[in-house]
Write an enzyme that holds these catalytic residues in place. Structure first.
Site, mmCIF file in Angstrom:
data_model
loop_
_atom_site.group_PDB
_atom_site.id
_atom_site.type_symbol
_atom_site.label_atom_id
_atom_site.label_comp_id
_atom_site.label_asym_id
_atom_site.label_seq_id
_atom_site.Cartn_x
_atom_site.Cartn_y
_atom_site.Cartn_z
ATOM 1 N N LYS A 179 2.308 1.698 -13.999
ATOM 2 C CA LYS A 179 2.751 3.094 -13.948
ATOM 3 C C LYS A 179 2.645 3.700 -12.550
ATOM 4 O O LYS A 179 1.626 3.577 -11.892
ATOM 5 C CB LYS A 179 1.902 3.921 -14.924
ATOM 6 C CG LYS A 179 2.399 5.320 -15.139
ATOM 7 C CD LYS A 179 2.112 5.802 -16.547
ATOM 8 C CE LYS A 179 2.712 7.155 -16.839
ATOM 9 N NZ LYS A 179 4.126 7.292 -16.600
ATOM 10 N N GLY A 222 -4.775 2.450 -9.755
ATOM 11 C CA GLY A 222 -4.618 1.026 -9.435
ATOM 12 C C GLY A 222 -3.238 0.699 -8.887
ATOM 13 O O GLY A 222 -3.093 -0.065 -7.933
ATOM 14 N N CYS A 223 -2.219 1.315 -9.484
ATOM 15 C CA CYS A 223 -0.846 1.049 -9.047
ATOM 16 C C CYS A 223 -0.577 1.633 -7.663
ATOM 17 O O CYS A 223 0.168 1.059 -6.868
ATOM 18 C CB CYS A 223 0.145 1.591 -10.078
ATOM 19 S SG CYS A 223 -0.026 0.778 -11.677
ATOM 20 N N THR A 224 -1.208 2.767 -7.364
ATOM 21 C CA THR A 224 -1.070 3.366 -6.036
ATOM 22 C C THR A 224 -1.752 2.478 -4.996
ATOM 23 O O THR A 224 -1.188 2.217 -3.923
ATOM 24 C CB THR A 224 -1.658 4.794 -6.020
ATOM 25 O OG1 THR A 224 -0.929 5.587 -6.963
ATOM 26 C CG2 THR A 224 -1.575 5.420 -4.642
ATOM 27 N N ALA A 263 0.528 -0.578 -4.491
ATOM 28 C CA ALA A 263 1.759 -0.226 -3.776
ATOM 29 C C ALA A 263 1.471 0.050 -2.294
ATOM 30 O O ALA A 263 2.201 -0.426 -1.410
ATOM 31 C CB ALA A 263 2.417 0.988 -4.426
#
Length: 156
Positions: free
Chosen positions: A39, A44-46, A49
């Protein structure tokens, strides 16, 4: 059927953050890092990325392209890219067809509860369109460094 190293990478076409159709075939002859994440704008995804953002130049000098894929919308990707100054393509797989074809969608467990979701995974695809390496259940911290190291190792 689970994908293995040396398998042909499943082909796909998905809309990017600008709603332009991007296909895996567009990158024939290049190394492609395809990473699946749950998401936009989550911690975590930030981290993951931004890690790829900060290492993109090194990956690019090795001839690699980075594609991030999640079930988020094109609009969500636009906001994520703007907020984090991301310098690579994000693809929207709202139907989860590509996630499923790569085995990156499935049963997960959290606090004893089972649910379906994105299995954080990365696939390194060689210039011939074959899977060169697979990371499953990725730990985000330092992951882009692992990808770069594997790319350097495979390229000799």
């Amino acid at each position: 059927m689970e994908l293995k190293i040396k398998d042909n990478a499943p082909l796909f076409s998905l809309p990017n953050q600008d709603n332009a159709e991007i296909s895996l075939q567009d990158f024939q002859g290049s190394w492609v890092v395809v990473y699946f994440y749950p998401k936009d704008k989550t911690p975590g995804c930030t981290t993951e990325a931004c890690d790829f953002r900060d290492r993109l130049e090194l990956l690019s000098t090795r001839g690699a392209v980075v594609l991030g894929i999640s079930p988020d919308s094109v609009k969500s990707h636009q906001g994520f890219i703007a907020k984090e100054s991301l310098n690579f393509t994000l693809l929207s797989d709202m139907q989860k067809s590509v996630l499923k074809s790569y085995g990156a969608w499935g049963l997960k467990k959290l606090y004893g509860r089972e649910y379906e979701g994105v299995i954080r995974s990365t696939f390194l695809i060689n210039p011939q369109g074959k899977i060169a390496y697979i990371w499953k259940n990725v730990k985000v911290k330092g992951h882009s460094a692992e990808v770069l190291a594997k790319l350097e190792e495979l390229q000799g």
